[in-house]
Design a protein around this motif. Sequence first.
Motif: not given
Length: 579
Positions: A370-374, A407-409, A459-461, A572-573
């Motif tokens: 989560e920190t990485f994708f922030r 999301y897939s590995g 959802h992210l497109g 997604s959050g």
Amino acid sequence: MASLEQDRITLDEARKYLQHVVRTHVTAEHDLRQDLRFRYGAPPCKIERQITSGMTEAWDILAEQGIGATISDQVEQELIAAGRSRAEVAMLRLILDGHYRPMLQGHIGADRRAAEFEKVTGRRINGDREAIQLLELFIEGKRAANAVVTTPPARALASDVMDRFDPVQGTFPQDAEQPESPRSPDPVAASAVTDVQPHDTPIVVQEILPDEPDSSDLDPSITAVIERMIQFKKHADDGLEEKTARQYRAFGTLLQRVTGKTDVRSLLQADFVKLRSVLLQLPKSFGKSPSDHTLPIESVLAKAEGLPKEKVGLAVGTVNRYVDHASALISAAKSEGFELHPRLDPGLLRRKEKGRARDKKRTFTREELETFFRHRYWSDPEPGPWLPPLAARRRSGLYWVPLIAAYSGLRREEIAGIGVDYVREEGGITYFDVITTTDRRIKNSSSRRKVPLHDDLIHLGLMEFVRDARKAGYVRLFPDLKEPASNIMGRRVGRKVEKFVKDIWGSEGTGLSLQSARHYVQHVLDLDKEVPAKVARDIMGHEGQDVHDSVYGDHSPLPALKAAIDRLPSLSGVLTLPR
């Protein structure tokens, strides 16, 4: 040839490229024959004739009519009226329409021809006109090479023997001259025991010299044995990654630099002991400087003596990889019939590695991911000095590859090299179809699998991104990740991820990489009691735990795979959704 020179492909370049096409033709056509024979399912002797005839005619058609030529219904009727069977016409259509034309028309085929041209000539293709000329040279080279009737070596030898046979006397010429002596079991014997004919006429037997080669038709050099081994492994069922081929070649070069030997038959166990000793004395950075490849090994070792202790000596895993390459070399040489020292066994030199393989790479925790994708690359909608607008970022492979991995590995190369046509839908489930393609091979047979898309990716497109790529005519989903100087997929995004990790955590992020996202997915699936172990293995592309799992187990159904994928925690959050 004059027109070729005017259009910048010189006569010398054309010759070099045609030589390359002809040289590689035999192996490629052999593989195609095996593939067609397997798919078509006819008796080998009958289908072999159909394939040979079909390939020859297909190249003739392409050379005469261009790559748009096809076997239409009208052409089929004309061929049948001319005496062809429906099976022969079907085979010709399969070869022409199913194999040759797609290879010639696609961007991948053009890229490959351009890369091969650059490899043999040292320069890149310049413009569309030269690309068309290169295509013409390729087709004509294939046509000419395929027109040459190649005879299997055993058949050629049998024909040569029968040419010497006298059917009236029932003898061969050497029966009346001198029989061939059985080879002495001792390779250093000065001569063989002579036989005596019934008339007591002694036969003079040719002396067998100590240095007589074991396999007279094969080059015994270390380099040649490695190249034949690479070609064999490339055409085995699981293939061979180009990265591994480069490692084999680098090993062979270093072995010859260290030992001063070039003939595989001269190698002793002491030579590999010396190689291992040198590996433990080399700088850890060995190979990164151009001078490392040209300086004498003694000079490289002398430079290493002045380095701190922690910067000297290759890692245990790297040393063991060289030892494994040595074992592969010796095994290949023995299989080719070369006589080697009986106590030669490089595998005895492997060192025991400390720790488990899974502990060598760090795994992202949920919080770390989560920190990485922030990081502002994914979260900041505003552009910056080095940061494109978010809309532009969302059209790049750098944006999507880490997300897909989390999301897939999927492996880095599997994602970065995915083709637009390999994002598929079946029974209402969209999935990545991970298979070997013309520009990306999979790691092993278990890696061939279907991995459904997580709902968050949709959802992210991601599917809008896929549709735009199809409309644009892309072959790869992420063409921006292609590196002209390398066939390695995803290396660019791997370096970027390492930079982002350093931006976020500094030295505390050591060990985290794009691969850490794959480990994260594996970890989550392993701990989830609602996900069967087999389903987790099929998502990750791992072998079964025993022979029964590996050989007899069917792939998990898509709904089960989709249910497991959607159990991965949502991120997604922390992501900025498209507007």
